[in-house]
Design a protein around this motif. Structure first.
Motif, PDB file in Angstrom:
ATOM      1  N   LEU A  15       0.888  -1.215   0.241  1.00 50.96           N
ATOM      2  CA  LEU A  15      -0.180   0.282   0.078  1.00 50.96           C
ATOM      3  C   LEU A  15       0.877   1.159   0.184  1.00 50.96           C
ATOM      4  CD1 LEU A  15      -2.964  -0.789   2.550  1.00 50.96           C
ATOM      5  CD2 LEU A  15      -2.862  -0.908  -0.087  1.00 50.96           C
ATOM      6  N   LEU A  33       3.973  -0.541   3.971  1.00 51.94           N
ATOM      7  CA  LEU A  33       2.941  -1.202   4.462  1.00 51.94           C
ATOM      8  C   LEU A  33       2.617  -2.128   3.452  1.00 51.94           C
ATOM      9  CD1 LEU A  33       0.657  -1.291   6.611  1.00 51.94           C
ATOM     10  CD2 LEU A  33      -0.635   0.333   5.669  1.00 51.94           C
ATOM     11  N   VAL A  35       0.070  -5.547   2.600  1.00 54.34           N
ATOM     12  CA  VAL A  35      -1.290  -6.247   3.056  1.00 54.34           C
ATOM     13  C   VAL A  35      -1.239  -7.399   1.963  1.00 54.34           C
ATOM     14  CG1 VAL A  35      -2.360  -4.381   3.722  1.00 54.34           C
ATOM     15  CG2 VAL A  35      -2.703  -4.995   1.327  1.00 54.34           C
ATOM     16  N   ARG A 133       0.385 -11.705   6.566  1.00 51.39           N
ATOM     17  CA  ARG A 133      -0.691 -10.650   7.147  1.00 51.39           C
ATOM     18  C   ARG A 133      -0.331  -9.227   7.178  1.00 51.39           C
ATOM     19  NH1 ARG A 133      -2.305  -9.204  11.860  1.00 51.39           N
ATOM     20  NH2 ARG A 133      -1.146 -10.001  13.754  1.00 51.39           N
ATOM     21  N   ALA A 134      -1.146  -8.255   7.090  1.00 52.55           N
ATOM     22  CA  ALA A 134      -0.856  -6.906   7.149  1.00 52.55           C
ATOM     23  C   ALA A 134       0.290  -6.572   8.211  1.00 52.55           C
ATOM     24  CB  ALA A 134      -1.957  -5.903   7.531  1.00 52.55           C
ATOM     25  N   ARG A 136       4.224  -3.625   8.757  1.00 50.61           N
ATOM     26  CA  ARG A 136       5.125  -2.787   8.346  1.00 50.61           C
ATOM     27  C   ARG A 136       6.530  -3.306   8.064  1.00 50.61           C
ATOM     28  NH1 ARG A 136       6.199   3.010  11.366  1.00 50.61           N
ATOM     29  NH2 ARG A 136       7.767   3.909   9.663  1.00 50.61           N
ATOM     30  N   LEU A 149      -5.204  -2.918  10.110  1.00 48.30           N
ATOM     31  CA  LEU A 149      -5.823  -2.388   8.979  1.00 48.30           C
ATOM     32  C   LEU A 149      -7.354  -2.243   9.182  1.00 48.30           C
ATOM     33  CD1 LEU A 149      -4.389  -2.119   6.060  1.00 48.30           C
ATOM     34  CD2 LEU A 149      -5.573  -4.510   5.378  1.00 48.30           C
ATOM     35  N   THR A 187      -7.067   2.944  12.971  1.00 49.64           N
ATOM     36  CA  THR A 187      -7.666   2.287  11.754  1.00 49.64           C
ATOM     37  C   THR A 187      -9.196   2.314  12.225  1.00 49.64           C
ATOM     38  OG1 THR A 187      -7.756   0.162  13.049  1.00 49.64           O
ATOM     39  CG2 THR A 187      -6.009   0.746  11.510  1.00 49.64           C
ATOM     40  N   TRP A 193      -7.815   7.358   8.076  1.00 47.70           N
ATOM     41  CA  TRP A 193      -6.763   6.429   7.707  1.00 47.70           C
ATOM     42  C   TRP A 193      -6.499   6.872   6.383  1.00 47.70           C
ATOM     43  CZ3 TRP A 193      -5.853   2.378   4.898  1.00 47.70           C
ATOM     44  CH2 TRP A 193      -5.015   1.545   4.992  1.00 47.70           C
ATOM     45  N   LEU A 197      -3.100   7.479   4.134  1.00 44.64           N
ATOM     46  CA  LEU A 197      -2.535   6.557   3.050  1.00 44.64           C
ATOM     47  C   LEU A 197      -2.402   7.448   1.803  1.00 44.64           C
ATOM     48  CD1 LEU A 197      -1.856   3.538   2.692  1.00 44.64           C
ATOM     49  CD2 LEU A 197      -3.798   3.469   1.823  1.00 44.64           C
ATOM     50  N   ARG A 272      -6.199  -8.015   3.831  1.00 47.13           N
ATOM     51  CA  ARG A 272      -5.962  -8.335   5.193  1.00 47.13           C
ATOM     52  C   ARG A 272      -4.520  -7.909   5.851  1.00 47.13           C
ATOM     53  NH1 ARG A 272      -6.040 -14.580   4.111  1.00 47.13           N
ATOM     54  NH2 ARG A 272      -3.680 -14.692   3.481  1.00 47.13           N
TER      55      ARG A 272
END
Ligand code: C5P
Length: 272
Positions: A15, A33, A35, A133-134, A136, A149, A187, A193, A197, A272
């Motif tokens: 993202l 980031l 996902v 999964r999501a 950083r 997220l 979030t 949010w 982004l 996700r």
């Protein structure tokens, strides 16, 4: 001998992807980031046997190696696993969706060998794909911290069918030292949010567009869809994503994009 088992290797979506520096060995420092797509994945199955072999089918099977050049093979070697592996290749490769890395991460999970050092030795993106999964992702990819997220995000993934080699894109980036991500807001505030982004970046986008101008067409087409929240490139391209906060809107956008460009790969997914 144990029975056959299966795994899903979801598309990885960056993202954000900030290039914050470069190490002496040439690898770039990133702040990203990452996902994963709920509904868009390669499918793997594993049948234990004495010898290791890989068979590949699926819409993007062409050109996928079935020997030790395949990251799944390397993952099996790292885990000390042998047998027959079937890979259904549903994700476009060279596409910024981490196909090979996601396959390797899924394989390490399936082998019960969640070793981050082994993962990193297979590729900078493999540790985050091992988590699946999501998250950083920082360093060159070796530092992975689960991230929250917001609920209710839908992505349309669009690939124009021209693979882009990752090293070529990194080599084109002129400014190697850019600011990291700013802190994300809660979030639970979806609008806030999404504003955050939108204020983040993919620092590889300009370089990738220079190498493959059709990425600009993809971004423009996504931006022109109704109810679009954000259009950006994933990874080193050439796949781009559009984000929507309503499944019906995302479905309509996917249909519009497919109608406009039947030659592009367009897929709808929850993330996700
Ligand atoms: O680690 P992986 O094999 O996936 O990386 C492919 C190429 O992408 C590397 O050889 C390097 O040129 C580039 N890369 C980079 N910095 C990263 C990740 C990848 O320069 N953090």
């Amino acid at each position: 001998m144990t029975a056959k088992f299966t795994a899903r290797a979801p598309a990885k979506i960056n993202l954000t992807l900030h290039v914050t520096g470069q190490r002496d060995d040439g690898y770039h420092l990133l702040d990203s980031l990452v996902v994963f797509a709920e509904d868009c994945a390669d499918a793997l199955s594993f049948t234990p046997d004495e010898r290791l072999s890989i068979a590949v089918t699926g819409p993007f099977a062409d050109g996928i190696p079935t020997d030790d050049r395949n990251l799944i093979w390397k993952a099996a070697q790292a885990a000390g696993w042998t047998g027959t592996i079937h890979l259904e290749k549903n994700l476009p490769h060279g596409g910024g969706l981490g196909g090979g890395s996601s396959d390797a991460g899924a394989a390490l999970r399936a082998f019960g060998h969640p070793d981050q050092t082994a993962a990193l030795s297979l590729g900078a993106d493999v540790p985050v794909c091992l988590l699946g999964r999501a998250a950083r992702m920082t360093g060159i990819g070796e530092r992975v911290a689960p991230a929250a997220l917001p609920d209710g995000l839908w992505a349309v993934l669009v690939n124009p069918g021209i693979p882009l080699p990752t090293p070529h894109v990194f080599a084109r980036v002129t400014r190697k030292t850019n600011p990291p991500m700013t802190p994300a807001p809660a979030t639970t505030d979806l609008a806030g949010w999404l504003d955050w982004l939108r204020s983040q970046r993919n620092d590889l986008e300009a370089a990738a567009i220079q190498l493959n101008p059709s990425i600009q067409d993809v971004l423009s087409a996504i931006k022109a869809t109704d109810h679009i929240e954000l259009a950006r490139m994933s990874g080193s391209g050439s796949t781009c994503f559009g984000l929507y906060t309503d499944k019906t809107h995302a479905e309509a956008a996917c249909a519009t994009l497919r109608r406009g460009r039947p030659d592009w790969w367009c897929e709808l997914t929850a993330i996700r």
